[in-house]
Enzyme design. Sequence first.
Site, PDB file in Angstrom:
ATOM      1  N   ASP A 189       0.818  -1.213  -0.425  1.00 19.85           N
ATOM      2  CA  ASP A 189      -0.023  -0.262  -0.163  1.00 19.85           C
ATOM      3  C   ASP A 189       0.799   0.944  -0.050  1.00 19.85           C
ATOM      4  O   ASP A 189       1.240   1.679   1.411  1.00 19.85           O
ATOM      5  CB  ASP A 189      -0.979  -0.579   0.678  1.00 19.85           C
ATOM      6  CG  ASP A 189      -1.827   0.975   1.142  1.00 19.85           C
ATOM      7  OD1 ASP A 189      -1.669   2.188   0.141  1.00 19.85           O
ATOM      8  OD2 ASP A 189      -2.714   1.195   1.641  1.00 19.85           O
ATOM      9  N   HIS A 194       1.027   8.474   3.740  1.00 18.18           N
ATOM     10  CA  HIS A 194       1.262   7.608   4.646  1.00 18.18           C
ATOM     11  C   HIS A 194       2.595   7.512   5.077  1.00 18.18           C
ATOM     12  O   HIS A 194       3.408   7.053   5.837  1.00 18.18           O
ATOM     13  CB  HIS A 194       0.160   5.998   4.882  1.00 18.18           C
ATOM     14  CG  HIS A 194      -0.383   5.694   4.942  1.00 18.18           C
ATOM     15  ND1 HIS A 194      -1.277   6.024   5.257  1.00 18.18           N
ATOM     16  CD2 HIS A 194      -1.266   5.577   3.924  1.00 18.18           C
ATOM     17  CE1 HIS A 194      -3.034   6.026   4.870  1.00 18.18           C
ATOM     18  NE2 HIS A 194      -2.908   5.091   3.844  1.00 18.18           N
ATOM     19  N   ILE A 209      -0.899  10.068   7.954  1.00 22.16           N
ATOM     20  CA  ILE A 209      -0.944   9.408   8.829  1.00 22.16           C
ATOM     21  C   ILE A 209      -0.851   8.162   8.548  1.00 22.16           C
ATOM     22  O   ILE A 209      -0.091   7.473   7.685  1.00 22.16           O
ATOM     23  CB  ILE A 209      -2.536   9.527   8.951  1.00 22.16           C
ATOM     24  CG1 ILE A 209      -3.239   9.166   7.749  1.00 22.16           C
ATOM     25  CG2 ILE A 209      -2.916  10.967   8.915  1.00 22.16           C
ATOM     26  CD1 ILE A 209      -5.103   9.163   7.018  1.00 22.16           C
TER      27      ILE A 209
HETATM   28  C1  LIG Z   1      -6.980   5.514   0.806  1.00 20.02           C
HETATM   29  C2  LIG Z   1      -6.550   5.768   2.241  1.00 20.02           C
HETATM   30  C3  LIG Z   1      -6.460   4.680   3.119  1.00 20.02           C
HETATM   31  C4  LIG Z   1      -6.560   5.244   4.422  1.00 20.02           C
HETATM   32  O1  LIG Z   1      -5.937   4.239   5.013  1.00 20.02           O
HETATM   33  S1  LIG Z   1      -6.507   6.118   5.900  1.00 20.02           S
HETATM   34  C5  LIG Z   1      -6.731   5.769   7.366  1.00 20.02           C
HETATM   35  C6  LIG Z   1      -7.638   5.226   7.551  1.00 20.02           C
HETATM   36  N1  LIG Z   1      -8.418   5.681   8.044  1.00 20.02           N
HETATM   37  C7  LIG Z   1      -9.227   7.106   8.768  1.00 20.02           C
HETATM   38  O2  LIG Z   1      -7.891   7.360   9.211  1.00 20.02           O
HETATM   39  C8  LIG Z   1     -10.085   7.240   8.878  1.00 20.02           C
HETATM   40  C9  LIG Z   1     -10.657   7.697  10.443  1.00 20.02           C
HETATM   41  N2  LIG Z   1     -12.109   8.528  10.604  1.00 20.02           N
HETATM   42  C10 LIG Z   1     -12.016   9.700  10.435  1.00 20.02           C
HETATM   43  O3  LIG Z   1     -11.339  10.858  10.225  1.00 20.02           O
HETATM   44  C11 LIG Z   1     -13.640  10.264  10.342  1.00 20.02           C
HETATM   45  O4  LIG Z   1     -14.630   9.137  11.121  1.00 20.02           O
HETATM   46  C12 LIG Z   1     -14.195  10.396   8.702  1.00 20.02           C
HETATM   47  C13 LIG Z   1     -13.568  11.440   7.737  1.00 20.02           C
HETATM   48  C14 LIG Z   1     -14.912   9.189   7.656  1.00 20.02           C
HETATM   49  C15 LIG Z   1     -16.099  10.878   8.480  1.00 20.02           C
HETATM   50  O5  LIG Z   1     -15.808  11.650   9.898  1.00 20.02           O
HETATM   51  P1  LIG Z   1     -16.655  13.045  10.047  1.00 20.02           P
HETATM   52  O6  LIG Z   1     -16.202  13.759   8.368  1.00 20.02           O
HETATM   53  O7  LIG Z   1     -17.031  13.893  11.162  1.00 20.02           O
HETATM   54  O8  LIG Z   1     -18.085  12.108   9.518  1.00 20.02           O
HETATM   55  P2  LIG Z   1     -19.212  12.973  10.639  1.00 20.02           P
HETATM   56  O9  LIG Z   1     -20.410  13.410  11.005  1.00 20.02           O
HETATM   57  O10 LIG Z   1     -19.421  11.685  11.353  1.00 20.02           O
HETATM   58  O11 LIG Z   1     -20.536  11.763   9.652  1.00 20.02           O
HETATM   59  C16 LIG Z   1     -20.745  11.465   7.773  1.00 20.02           C
HETATM   60  C17 LIG Z   1     -22.341  10.108   7.594  1.00 20.02           C
HETATM   61  O12 LIG Z   1     -20.820   9.904   7.414  1.00 20.02           O
HETATM   62  C18 LIG Z   1     -20.846   8.200   8.321  1.00 20.02           C
HETATM   63  N3  LIG Z   1     -19.233   7.950   7.981  1.00 20.02           N
HETATM   64  C19 LIG Z   1     -18.887   8.235   9.541  1.00 20.02           C
HETATM   65  N4  LIG Z   1     -17.780   7.763   9.505  1.00 20.02           N
HETATM   66  C20 LIG Z   1     -18.059   6.638   8.326  1.00 20.02           C
HETATM   67  C21 LIG Z   1     -16.374   5.847   8.617  1.00 20.02           C
HETATM   68  N5  LIG Z   1     -15.796   5.897   8.729  1.00 20.02           N
HETATM   69  N6  LIG Z   1     -17.456   4.733   7.186  1.00 20.02           N
HETATM   70  C22 LIG Z   1     -18.264   4.569   6.475  1.00 20.02           C
HETATM   71  N7  LIG Z   1     -19.008   5.587   7.070  1.00 20.02           N
HETATM   72  C23 LIG Z   1     -19.101   7.108   7.872  1.00 20.02           C
HETATM   73  C24 LIG Z   1     -21.298   8.848   9.131  1.00 20.02           C
HETATM   74  O13 LIG Z   1     -22.538   7.634   9.198  1.00 20.02           O
HETATM   75  C25 LIG Z   1     -22.526   9.230   8.517  1.00 20.02           C
HETATM   76  O14 LIG Z   1     -23.705   9.401   8.079  1.00 20.02           O
HETATM   77  P3  LIG Z   1     -25.279   9.025   8.320  1.00 20.02           P
HETATM   78  O15 LIG Z   1     -25.296  10.985   8.962  1.00 20.02           O
HETATM   79  O16 LIG Z   1     -25.588   8.239   6.797  1.00 20.02           O
HETATM   80  O17 LIG Z   1     -25.308   8.138   9.293  1.00 20.02           O
END
Ligand SMILES: C/C=C/C(=O)SCCNC(=O)CCNC(=O)[C@H](O)C(C)(C)COP(=O)(O)OP(=O)(O)OC[C@H]1O[C@@H](n2cnc3c(N)ncnc32)[C@H](O)[C@@H]1OP(=O)(O)O
Length: 285
Positions: A189, A194, A209
């Site tokens: 990956d 990252h 990250i």
């Molecule tokens: C290619 C990349 C590879 C990687 O490895 S990246 C690293 C791994 N991933 C992360 O680090 C992501 C960590 N998570 C975050 O940063 C946050 O968490 C998010 C940006 C994903 C979301 O945060 P926010 O923008 O504040 O979303 P909300 O206002 O809490 O929710 C908005 C809607 O989106 C849905 N949702 C929130 N998080 C996720 C998720 N992780 N996967 C799928 N859906 C998500 C909720 O449910 C809701 O929708 P509803 O209002 O309909 O309930």
Amino acid sequence: MPIDPKIALGAELAPQEFSWTPSDVQHYHLALGAGARPLDPNELRYLDDEKPQVLPTFATVAANFHATEAPKVSFPGVEIDLAKVVHGSQEVTVHQPIPASGSGRTTTRIAEVWDKGKAAVIVQESVTVDAEGNPLWTARSSIFARGEGGFGGERGPSESITLPDREADETVVTPVLPQQALLYRMCGDRNPLHSDPQFASAAGFPAPILHGLCTYGMVCKTAVDTMLDGDSSRVAGFRARFAGVVFPGENLSIQIWKDNGRLLISASVLEREAPALADVVLTLV
Ligand SMILES: C/C=C/C(=O)SCCNC(=O)CCNC(=O)[C@H](O)C(C)(C)COP(=O)(O)OP(=O)(O)OC[C@H]1O[C@@H](n2cnc3c(N)ncnc32)[C@H](O)[C@@H]1OP(=O)(O)O
């Protein structure tokens, strides 16, 4: 149009054929921090030369293990800039313990496309079989594409798991090495999010990250080591939602509850008291 749900939904991606060796498995486990307790025989099971035991989360890297290019978010009906995308969730179900070496064929389809307004959530489902066609594992994952909502689709479900209202059965602190993401990217990956500070900054992060799948594998390993006597063959499935970013050099505070034939887990960043993984369920065989 970056997302056209009419084309994307149900679309099949090109099948992937691949093989892996005990050395790949050892390498994957090292990238999750295995070997930190070199005198512990349970720890050395992950690193055996001939027949290492294989964490079920190896399923998330097996098909692309030897990739050296950055991934693209380009599928039928989906064309998105990599910098806008974070991994949203991951689930793996193993149909037998993953062997230390083997070959597989994965078929993947786009199962769901949700419009969250400020973001799009795209869900993929995949099935992997071995060389004889026997099922090895199935997986389901989502990406959260920031700024890609508003295409007029449905919002989709918003479920979450309620943790038991009692103290966790175990709480473990697992360190994330400063070089963890640089190690993990060698498992296929090579997303610059990252490893490249400039790319991370352009994507809106103060520093590179950790791969969500690295946190995912580390938390699964911690649960296996803490609750299952280091025996990964007792895991039938493992799922999690990526609830917040993790930076290399931080510590994961992992809480684990026994819950009727499964483990419920929460993982947060100790220093920032910020969520890392939510809705984590480890299903036992
Ligand atoms: C290619 C990349 C590879 C990687 O490895 S990246 C690293 C791994 N991933 C992360 O680090 C992501 C960590 N998570 C975050 O940063 C946050 O968490 C998010 C940006 C994903 C979301 O945060 P926010 O923008 O504040 O979303 P909300 O206002 O809490 O929710 C908005 C809607 O989106 C849905 N949702 C929130 N998080 C996720 C998720 N992780 N996967 C799928 N859906 C998500 C909720 O449910 C809701 O929708 P509803 O209002 O309909 O309930």
